[in-house]
Design an enzyme around this catalytic site. Structure first.
Site: not given
Length: 774
Positions: A317, A723
């Site tokens: 990621r 997030e």
């Protein structure tokens, strides 16, 4: 709308479903549950060194201690001695080799928690010390990896460097971060009939807990039920790392035949659980006169700890987010996943995304300083194209950017916060202030929403309508304070046209909804909201057919559910009456719903594909001040503009934006992890680890939602908000860099590491002055 008419559920700023319980102290967390008769309490015995060969465990005194009912070591585990979520490299209890200071070696169950904690101290532990690797540098030098290095290249990198008019290189580092959830790791296991077990667990992933507990016991999944009503925070720290404690409590419960509670105290929790991965970077950039990148070469090395845990996906990621909002035409990348003799690091809000973005923002900031340009202008020059299909609209991992609102959002924020005027005013202030210096930065966020592991992008829900017209819903998501349960209640209430009070959420439970994904990747509402909506729509279709029958004709498509009534033309019934009539007509009043995110795919080997359903965007402008004599700093003002699509609940979304920003600010300014030379974590308590307090929040703190609707068919065209706001705090760090630069001669490099503690700022000031003098 009359003043006494409650607002429609979806789209309104409604309180968190447990808000009153939270502030009154009536919300039941796991440790608040009434203890079952015969409950035992567990404690862990931890390793006193970072690396060594376990020669002997003398536990006779532990077994003989008052109140002790069971002591387990690795040899007593009937099934898998493993809590690794991907690789089987993370033992529940160390067997032969100790791999970090504080690693659990044995576990004790006693009549009271104090008796268990006192008993573990009586162990005699014989460990042959072995050399330990404690940081990224030593791991890289030893080529010590938890997973093999990964390399990728896009475009003609060497040609881009040869043709570019400017080249620059640098290095950077950003530290890890402790989750510091209010409720620590805790599990409570109750044995049942016929080799069964019920485990209450503070976890983001009940289904994974179910599987790992079954594996540890040598059982099958249907023998284990895992429940979670709410958590007192998690932030990723209870995605995989709740498993060890759940498994140990389960093993003790089965061994003793009695309920067992295992709760770590703060010191144990911080020493025995993983953190955010710290990263170090080496980079080279080629660029044009306006700062537009032509080529980038970089090495990212992450501090993974002793086992893989989720380090593979976290680093993947980071790779997928190193572009942030910027087009990378030619890229050569090397990703190192470093194995050290420290606790295994794990998921944390942003899941590698913040570490990827930190690098590209550092590169562009240094380019701007090198060219003596406004950093915002350089950032804007590197944006992806605004329109889909443009020459600069495909990411380095092959995903087209079709929803790019970053240029417009950033321009709006710059105008709102008067960026240009304030930058001039700050320059004038700095020219007249020899000791205090101010800095200003405006940074964007583009964050992909979905799990990189495609199979996790699915969810289930179960909805029951009762004959009095009330509704009970259950789904696979977990509530950790973020408001997921509230949003699901709003969605369900909106579907049936009911007031929020008529809908209740049941605790997340593997016996209700099975094979669930972790509540992570900011996808809790996206996935579970769609699943709950699907269940509601199936029930509504049957109720609509009954309405047609009761009305003596009409179209089911014309039936409307609103304001507690169900209407078809001039015929209407209260929802509760229709529910009772449906029951008497033997119409099914419950259903399950399922959702899988469409149009996504990702190759875990090549790191290419379309891993994300859409992107969430945002931007922050932050102004700071530093004291050049002490290195102390303060955030004076923050202006945040964030894209949540069409908000399901603006109050919750703004709360997430504020909280995410402040948590990110702590990561980048004050939260420093420090290990002693023997591998012991010294920042293991509130006295030695500094998270932000109310005093650290900017005095001027402006937060706004960007007017937008998700172009993809998300739940009510909303966007995830868990997030992405965390990375808005990058503006704080780069404002601090700006303030440090203002204290140095023009052209001096700024080598500021994160977290930018007073010591780090003082080092950067000394280093910059020395480099210029040299």
């Amino acid at each position: 709308m009359r003043a006494d008419t409650p607002p429609k559920p979806v789209g309104h700023a409604l309180p968190h479903e447990s808000a009153a319980l939270h502030v009154s102290g009536a919300a039941h967390y796991l440790d608040d549950l009434p203890e079952l008769a015969g409950t035992l309490h567990a404690a862990i015995g931890q390793a006193p060194c970072a690396h060594g060969r376990l020669r002997a465990l003398q536990l006779d005194a532990v077994r003989a201690a008052p109140g002790v009912r069971a002591v387990l070591t690795a040899v007593d585990i009937p099934g898998d001695n493993n809590c690794g979520p991907i690789l089987h490299d993370d033992p529940l209890l160390a067997a032969d080799e100790v791999q970090f200071y504080g690693q659990p070696l044995f576990v004790v169950a006693a009549d009271s928690r104090e008796q268990a904690r006192q008993a573990v101290r009586l162990a005699q532990i014989d460990i042959e010390p072995l050399p330990a690797l404690l940081d990224i540098d030593s791991a890289v030098a030893a080529e010590s990896w938890v997973l093999p290095p990964f390399e990728m290249q896009r475009g003609e990198v060497d040609a881009a460097f040869a043709a570019a008019p400017h080249r620059l290189s640098g290095q950077a580092r950003v530290g890890g971060q402790e989750h510091f959830y209010l409720e620590g790791q805790i599990s409570y296991a109750q044995p049942g009939d016929d080799d069964s077990l019920h485990v209450w667990c503070s976890t983001q992933h009940p289904s994974e807990m179910q599987q790992l507990i079954a594996h540890a016991l040598g059982w099958r999944a249907h023998q284990v039920t895992v429940s979670c009503r709410r958590m007192g925070g998690a932030f990723g720290g209870k995605e995989s790392q709740s498993a060890q404690w759940a498994c140990l409590a389960a093993l003790l419960a089965v061994r003793t035949g009695r309920p067992v509670k295992l709760r770590l105290d703060r010191d144990e929790d911080m020493s025995a659980t993983g953190k955010r991965h710290g990263f170090q970077y080496q980079w080279q950039a080629a660029f044009a006169d306006d700062g537009r990148l032509a080529g980038l070469k970089l090495e990212m090395a992450s501090h993974c700890g002793f086992s893989a845990d989720l380090s593979g996906p976290v680093n993947d990621r980071a790779i997928c987010h190193l572009d942030n909002a910027y087009y990378l035409d030619a890229l050569a990348l090397r990703s190192l996943r470093c194995k050290t003799h420290t606790v295994s690091n794990t998921a944390f809000r942003g899941f590698g995304g913040p570490q990827g973005m930190f690098l590209i923002e550092t590169v562009l900031d240094d380019i701007a300083r090198h060219l003596q340009l406004d950093p915002l202008a350089v950032r804007q020059a590197n944006f992806y194209d605004s329109e889909p299909g443009g020459a600069r609209s495909v990411t380095h991992y092959g995903m087209p950017v079709t929803d790019n609102i970053a240029p417009a959002l950033v321009a709006e924020l710059a105008a709102r916060c008067q960026y240009a005027q304030r930058r001039q005013a700050i320059a004038e202030f700095n020219a007249a202030s020899p000791t205090l210096k101010r800095g200003l930065a405006l940074t964007p966020v583009k964050f992909g929403i979905s799990f990189n592991a495609t199979h996790f992008n699915q969810a289930g829900a179960l909805v029951h309508v009762y004959t009095d017209g009330t509704v009970l819903a259950s789904h696979g998501g977990t509530e950790m304070g973020q408001g997921l349960y509230t949003k699901i209640r709003q969605i369900v209430a909106g579907e049936f046209g009911l007031p929020l009070a008529d809908v209740r959420l049941a605790a997340t439970d593997t016996s209700r909804v099975s094979n669930t994904s972790a509540t992570a990747a900011s996808s809790g509402t996206d996935l579970n909201g769609k699943a709950a909506q699907a269940a509601c729509q199936q029930i509504k279709a049957r109720l609509a057919a009954l309405m047609v029958e009761l009305a003596g004709g009409g179209s089911a498509d014309a039936v409307r559910f609103a304001d507690g009534q169900v209407r078809l033309a001039d015929f209407s019934l209260p929802f509760a009456e229709l529910a009772m009539r449906a029951y008497r007509a033997r119409v099914q009043l419950w259903d399950s719903g399922f959702y899988r995110t469409p149009d996504i795919h990702f190759d875990p080997v090549s790191k290419l594909g379309r891993p994300f359903y859409y992107f969430a965007y945002g931007a922050a402008a932050c102004e700071v001040a530093i004291d050049t004599l002490t290195g102390e700093s303060r955030v004076l003002r923050a202006d945040l503009l964030h894209d949540v699509g069409q908000s399901i609940n603006p109050a919750l979304d703004i709360g997430q934006i504020e909280g995410g920003f402040v948590q990110g600010m702590g990561w980048l300014t004050s939260e420093e992890l420090h290990w002693r030379a023997d591998g012991k974590l010294m920042t293991h308590a509130p006295s030695t680890y500094k998270i932000p307090t109310a005093a650290d929040v900017p005095a001027v703190f402006n937060v706004a939602l960007y007017a937008n609707a998700n172009r993809e068919d998300s739940i009510h065209r909303s966007k995830a908000v868990g997030e992405p706001p965390f990375m808005l705090a990058l503006a704080v760090f780069f404002a601090l860099r700006d303030a440090v630069a203002a204290a140095l001669p023009v052209g001096a490099p700024v080598q500021l590491d994160a977290p930018a503690t007073p010591e780090a700022i003082a080092r950067a000031l000394r280093a910059g002055s020395g480099a210029c003098a040299g």
